[in-house]
Enzyme design. Structure first.
Site, PDB file in Angstrom:
ATOM      1  N   CYS A 100       0.834  -1.206   0.000  1.00  0.00           N
ATOM      2  CA  CYS A 100       0.000   0.000   0.000  1.00  0.00           C
ATOM      3  C   CYS A 100       0.873   1.263   0.000  1.00  0.00           C
ATOM      4  CB  CYS A 100      -0.905  -0.031   1.225  1.00  0.00           C
ATOM      5  SG  CYS A 100      -1.768   1.484   1.575  1.00  0.00           S
ATOM      6  N   CYS A 103       0.235   3.544   2.977  1.00  0.00           N
ATOM      7  CA  CYS A 103       0.810   2.964   4.194  1.00  0.00           C
ATOM      8  C   CYS A 103       2.316   3.229   4.269  1.00  0.00           C
ATOM      9  CB  CYS A 103       0.551   1.457   4.236  1.00  0.00           C
ATOM     10  SG  CYS A 103      -1.187   1.000   4.202  1.00  0.00           S
TER      11      CYS A 103
END
Length: 192
Positions: A100, A103
């Site tokens: 991600c 993230c």
């Protein structure tokens, strides 16, 4: 009269050997890059480890190092041990995935927060094949996502912690860490 571009497009589209040739060229490019990477890792292993590597401008060298008060949890048992069973201090949990981009972008900010509050326990829970049910069971609706657990209360906050939402998460944690909160203008401290 057809243009040069339309003639070129028709010859490219009609030629089956071009598509095979294109596929072969792409495979060759990927194969060469893999070989180059392998050669670089082989030579770097044999070179002197004390050689300094140049840093990218603007990046803090310690921004991606995990602070000592950050634990990585992969199973439900570890989660219970590091989060649910801790009754004497605040626990902050970050749910993320290694693939991600959001993230990855918030990782250094999370670590900075951990360095700012060494008395608070920070936990990271990456998404894996084996713990996807853990994320679902805890109501993690999106990634990156954060929980704040307070002693004697349990789960107090669940918030998104992408770059856009991280300042609010940081402010919430600050209010729990210092035991006070800011009231917006016009609001009174006494709700009665």
């Amino acid at each position: 009269m057809p243009s040069k571009l339309s003639k070129l497009q028709s010859t490219v589209m009609d030629s089956p050997s071009n598509s095979a040739s294109f596929g072969r060229r792409m495979r060759d490019i990927v194969f060469r890059r893999q070989q180059q990477r392998q050669r670089r890792t082989d030579t770097s292993d044999t070179e002197n480890a004390n050689v300094a590597t140049p840093r990218k401008r603007g990046l803090n060298r310690n921004s991606n190092r995990r602070p000592s008060n950050v634990m990585v949890v992969n199973t439900l048992e570890e989660y219970k041990q590091h989060v649910a069973d801790v009754k004497d201090k605040i626990v902050v949990v970050r749910f993320y995935a290694t693939w991600c981009k959001a993230c990855k972008a918030i990782g250094p900010s999370f670590y900075r927060l951990a360095n700012t509050y060494p008395e608070i326990s920070f936990v990271e829970v990456p998404v894996t094949q084996h713990n996807a049910n853990l994320h679902q069971g805890l109501g993690v609706s999106s990634l990156p996502f954060g929980h704040i657990y307070i002693p004697d209360v349990g789960l107090a906050e669940e918030l998104r912690i992408s770059k856009k939402h991280f300042p609010r998460f940081e402010k919430e944690l600050q209010s729990y860490a210092y035991g006070s909160c800011d009231l917006p203008d016009g609001e009174s401290a006494n709700p009665y």
